[in-house]
Design a protein around this motif. Structure first.
Motif, PDB file in Angstrom:
ATOM      1  N   UNK A 135      78.640  19.877  28.861  1.00  0.00           N
ATOM      2  CA  UNK A 135      78.799  18.585  28.180  1.00  0.00           C
ATOM      3  C   UNK A 135      78.521  17.408  29.126  1.00  0.00           C
ATOM      4  N   UNK A 136      77.430  17.543  29.913  1.00  0.00           N
ATOM      5  CA  UNK A 136      77.107  16.503  30.884  1.00  0.00           C
ATOM      6  C   UNK A 136      75.864  15.700  30.517  1.00  0.00           C
ATOM      7  N   UNK A 137      75.308  15.964  29.323  1.00  0.00           N
ATOM      8  CA  UNK A 137      74.074  15.268  28.996  1.00  0.00           C
ATOM      9  C   UNK A 137      74.342  13.776  28.831  1.00  0.00           C
ATOM     10  N   UNK A 138      73.348  12.967  29.212  1.00  0.00           N
ATOM     11  CA  UNK A 138      73.488  11.522  29.166  1.00  0.00           C
ATOM     12  C   UNK A 138      72.537  10.944  28.126  1.00  0.00           C
ATOM     13  N   UNK A 139      72.747   9.684  27.814  1.00  0.00           N
ATOM     14  CA  UNK A 139      71.875   9.009  26.864  1.00  0.00           C
ATOM     15  C   UNK A 139      72.524   8.877  25.502  1.00  0.00           C
ATOM     16  N   UNK A 140      71.754   8.409  24.502  1.00  0.00           N
ATOM     17  CA  UNK A 140      72.288   8.210  23.156  1.00  0.00           C
ATOM     18  C   UNK A 140      72.778   9.540  22.558  1.00  0.00           C
ATOM     19  N   UNK A 141      73.715   9.468  21.621  1.00  0.00           N
ATOM     20  CA  UNK A 141      74.214  10.690  20.984  1.00  0.00           C
ATOM     21  C   UNK A 141      73.118  11.417  20.212  1.00  0.00           C
ATOM     22  N   UNK A 142      73.249  12.740  20.125  1.00  0.00           N
ATOM     23  CA  UNK A 142      72.259  13.564  19.433  1.00  0.00           C
ATOM     24  C   UNK A 142      72.962  14.413  18.376  1.00  0.00           C
ATOM     25  N   UNK A 143      72.341  14.474  17.206  1.00  0.00           N
ATOM     26  CA  UNK A 143      72.906  15.189  16.065  1.00  0.00           C
ATOM     27  C   UNK A 143      71.919  16.264  15.611  1.00  0.00           C
ATOM     28  N   UNK A 144      72.418  17.486  15.425  1.00  0.00           N
ATOM     29  CA  UNK A 144      71.577  18.588  14.942  1.00  0.00           C
ATOM     30  C   UNK A 144      71.619  18.585  13.414  1.00  0.00           C
ATOM     31  N   UNK A 145      70.431  18.572  12.813  1.00  0.00           N
ATOM     32  CA  UNK A 145      70.318  18.417  11.367  1.00  0.00           C
ATOM     33  C   UNK A 145      69.578  19.620  10.774  1.00  0.00           C
ATOM     34  N   UNK A 146      70.325  20.562  10.206  1.00  0.00           N
ATOM     35  CA  UNK A 146      69.710  21.691   9.516  1.00  0.00           C
ATOM     36  C   UNK A 146      69.385  21.306   8.082  1.00  0.00           C
ATOM     37  N   UNK A 147      68.121  21.431   7.700  1.00  0.00           N
ATOM     38  CA  UNK A 147      67.692  20.929   6.390  1.00  0.00           C
ATOM     39  C   UNK A 147      67.426  22.037   5.373  1.00  0.00           C
ATOM     40  N   UNK A 148      67.448  23.294   5.790  1.00  0.00           N
ATOM     41  CA  UNK A 148      66.984  24.385   4.935  1.00  0.00           C
ATOM     42  C   UNK A 148      67.807  24.547   3.664  1.00  0.00           C
ATOM     43  N   UNK A 149      69.125  24.345   3.763  1.00  0.00           N
ATOM     44  CA  UNK A 149      69.985  24.621   2.624  1.00  0.00           C
ATOM     45  C   UNK A 149      70.073  23.513   1.597  1.00  0.00           C
ATOM     46  N   UNK A 150      69.431  22.381   1.846  1.00  0.00           N
ATOM     47  CA  UNK A 150      69.488  21.264   0.901  1.00  0.00           C
ATOM     48  C   UNK A 150      68.268  21.314  -0.014  1.00  0.00           C
ATOM     49  N   UNK A 151      68.463  21.303  -1.332  1.00  0.00           N
ATOM     50  CA  UNK A 151      67.326  21.342  -2.258  1.00  0.00           C
ATOM     51  C   UNK A 151      66.332  20.226  -1.968  1.00  0.00           C
ATOM     52  N   UNK A 152      65.064  20.545  -2.122  1.00  0.00           N
ATOM     53  CA  UNK A 152      64.013  19.580  -1.795  1.00  0.00           C
ATOM     54  C   UNK A 152      64.178  18.277  -2.562  1.00  0.00           C
ATOM     55  N   UNK A 153      64.596  18.390  -3.819  1.00  0.00           N
ATOM     56  CA  UNK A 153      64.731  17.179  -4.642  1.00  0.00           C
ATOM     57  C   UNK A 153      65.915  16.311  -4.219  1.00  0.00           C
ATOM     58  N   UNK A 154      66.815  16.867  -3.390  1.00  0.00           N
ATOM     59  CA  UNK A 154      67.985  16.103  -2.944  1.00  0.00           C
ATOM     60  C   UNK A 154      67.817  15.518  -1.546  1.00  0.00           C
ATOM     61  N   UNK A 155      66.729  15.847  -0.863  1.00  0.00           N
ATOM     62  CA  UNK A 155      66.558  15.400   0.522  1.00  0.00           C
ATOM     63  C   UNK A 155      66.509  13.882   0.640  1.00  0.00           C
ATOM     64  N   UNK A 156      65.869  13.236  -0.313  1.00  0.00           N
ATOM     65  CA  UNK A 156      65.766  11.773  -0.283  1.00  0.00           C
ATOM     66  C   UNK A 156      67.147  11.140  -0.274  1.00  0.00           C
ATOM     67  N   UNK A 157      67.982  11.561  -1.213  1.00  0.00           N
ATOM     68  CA  UNK A 157      69.336  10.996  -1.290  1.00  0.00           C
ATOM     69  C   UNK A 157      70.169  11.411  -0.088  1.00  0.00           C
ATOM     70  N   UNK A 158      69.968  12.640   0.397  1.00  0.00           N
ATOM     71  CA  UNK A 158      70.749  13.129   1.537  1.00  0.00           C
ATOM     72  C   UNK A 158      70.507  12.278   2.779  1.00  0.00           C
ATOM     73  N   UNK A 159      69.241  12.016   3.076  1.00  0.00           N
ATOM     74  CA  UNK A 159      68.911  11.224   4.259  1.00  0.00           C
ATOM     75  C   UNK A 159      69.328   9.775   4.074  1.00  0.00           C
ATOM     76  N   UNK A 160      69.069   9.228   2.899  1.00  0.00           N
ATOM     77  CA  UNK A 160      69.454   7.832   2.620  1.00  0.00           C
ATOM     78  C   UNK A 160      70.960   7.650   2.755  1.00  0.00           C
ATOM     79  N   UNK A 161      71.718   8.595   2.210  1.00  0.00           N
ATOM     80  CA  UNK A 161      73.177   8.504   2.271  1.00  0.00           C
ATOM     81  C   UNK A 161      73.680   8.643   3.706  1.00  0.00           C
ATOM     82  N   UNK A 162      73.036   9.519   4.469  1.00  0.00           N
ATOM     83  CA  UNK A 162      73.445   9.711   5.868  1.00  0.00           C
ATOM     84  C   UNK A 162      73.187   8.445   6.667  1.00  0.00           C
ATOM     85  N   UNK A 163      72.000   7.873   6.513  1.00  0.00           N
ATOM     86  CA  UNK A 163      71.663   6.647   7.254  1.00  0.00           C
ATOM     87  C   UNK A 163      72.601   5.495   6.839  1.00  0.00           C
TER      88      UNK A 163
END
Length: 465
Positions: free
Chosen positions: A432-460
């Motif tokens: 846990x020594x990495x430096x710089x801005x925070x990094x988030x791992x985003x697995x996209x496989x389980x989200x239906x393709x038609x929901x990706x737009x809302x998923x990303x918009x809601x996250x942002x």
């Protein structure tokens, strides 16, 4: 009673339903909820606590199954008298775990979740029906310690044509997950063996090594993969790498470093490379990256793979290809272990592969995941001033470098407030020594393709971007 004032901690790793279950259980045991007290309806309690009805139902059902509550048709849930219970013991302290929770989120970005809608149920059902037959009653008995020869044959054929891996079925060992196979490997080596592993990387390796009291050395990773120069300096004997697609960054171990790594292993007896061919099936641009094992001329690479991403995580079938000298040791020292994988599942998968359905399924899912990745990366371009994307050429997840002034703890919490689950890089780092801005791992496989737009918009939006 009117309502239950349970203080649920949404930042806690314990699922909400379990927190509610423990709270009600404690209230009953300590006498604050009396015999025949009627609990609030699932809908009313869910509204009051601002959680889903499924969460309340899960807690109520667990308490009912343990005898703390009884349910009366069309009347509701009622408390059982504590003195009527056979035994009330000390409340167990829940064990924290990093596994994917059965907690309900609107969007769940865990990197191990797959698209279940694409699973070929009809074909799988056909082969399951063939296997589950009286004529195969011998499958009820124990099989070969290395796993069923039929499946090992299919895996050897697939690995040669898809990954260039050169092996015979006799070199393959099957296990219920990479973790099981790793534990078997650890038993083949001396307790003084020193292990090196990519950092960040597969987070279960440190736990396994700690369990067995083994020394583990974290190895830094850059744009060309793991830094091979660190291996010799650290006195490492066995190194664990993901050369075709590093987890989680998606970088590819360069040809120069591959050769250096193979030369390092060949310089001394007892040195080995464990190659985890993580997500190798899902490369969306250019040719497939050759496996490290296909370059090995000295029998120094142990190749490992799994059907968790290519088929389904719940099947729990993984495999390793052992060099001949290690295979001999495995047979002499560990052949007393029975295979940890269901024989019937092995034969179903063998038929699924033999008749070409596995290849068809991979091709179909590769197209689906490519579309999802293209859509999600295109959307993230709108947030390029705050979001940098890493690892967008392959696999089922990407890494987001977030530059909006929030640390990773706040990013995770704010996402959860929007009913979205994301995972910080620190969960997969050892020091846990990495430096710089925070990094988030985003697995996209389980989200239906038609929901990706809302998923990303809601996250942002939850992050104020």
């Amino acid at each position: 009673m009117d309502m239950l004032s349970c203080d649920l901690d949404r930042t806690n790793e314990i699922p909400l339903y379990e927190q509610l279950y423990l709270y009600i259980k404690r209230e009953i045991i300590e006498g604050r909820l009396h015999y025949q007290t009627k609990l609030p309806s699932k809908r009313k309690l869910a509204d009051f606590l601002e959680i889903s009805q499924n969460t309340v139902e899960a807690a109520y059902e667990q308490l009912t199954s343990e005898g703390y509550l009884e349910v009366l048709p069309r009347k509701g849930y009622f408390v059982m008298a504590s003195e009527d219970l056979e035994y009330v013991g000390k409340l167990d302290v829940p064990i924290k775990t990093d596994n994917v929770k059965n907690e309900s989120f609107r969007y769940h970005f865990h990197p191990s979740i797959i698209d279940t809608a694409g699973f070929p149920f009809q074909q799988w059902r056909k082969y399951a029906k063939n296997v589950m037959d009286e004529r195969n009653s011998d499958l009820l008995l124990l099989g070969e310690p290395q796993g069923e020869f039929e499946l090992r044959t299919e895996i050897a054929d697939y690995l040669y044509h898809a990954r260039g891996v050169k092996c015979s079925p006799e070199q393959i060992v099957l296990g219920a997950g990479i973790e099981i196979l790793l534990q078997q490997l650890v038993l083949l080596w001396d307790a003084k063996t020193k292990y090196g592993v990519e950092d960040p990387g597969y987070h279960l390796i440190p736990r396994i090594m700690k369990t067995y009291g083994r020394d583990l050395y974290p190895l830094q990773v850059d744009n060309s993969g793991v830094k091979v120069s660190e291996i010799a300096r650290a006195g490492i004997d066995v190194v664990y790498v993901t050369p075709s697609r590093h987890f989680p960054y998606g970088t590819i171990l360069s040809v120069n470093r591959r050769n250096k790594l193979l030369n390092w292993a060949a310089e001394a007896d007892g040195r080995y490379i464990i190659e985890d061919d993580y997500d190798s099936e899902y490369r969306y641009s250019g040719k497939s990256i050759p496996s490290l094992q296909s370059m090995d001329q000295k029998g120094k690479v142990i190749y490992m793979g799994s059907f968790s991403k290519s088929l389904m995580p719940s099947i729990r079938i993984s495999y390793m290809v052992l060099p001949h000298q290690l295979m001999e040791r495995f047979r002499s020292e560990l052949s007393f272990n029975n295979s940890s994988v269901s024989r019937m599942d092995q034969h179903i998968l063998a038929q699924f592969m033999r008749h070409g359905d596995f290849g068809k399924h991979l091709n179909r899912m590769r197209k689906i995941y490519r579309r999802k990745l293209e859509k999600i990366t295109e959307m993230l371009k709108h947030y390029a001033d705050k979001i940098q994307v890493i690892g967008e050429n392959s696999g089922l997840h990407i890494v987001l470098v977030v530059q909006n002034g929030l640390d990773e703890t706040l990013l995770v919490k704010k996402a959860e407030t929007a009913n979205i689950r994301v995972y910080p890089l620190s969960q997969y780092t050892f020091e846990k020594k990495y430096e710089g801005p925070p990094q988030i791992i985003l697995g996209f496989a389980g989200i239906p393709e038609e929901d990706l737009d809302d998923a990303i918009t809601s996250l942002m939006k939850s992050w104020g971007i």
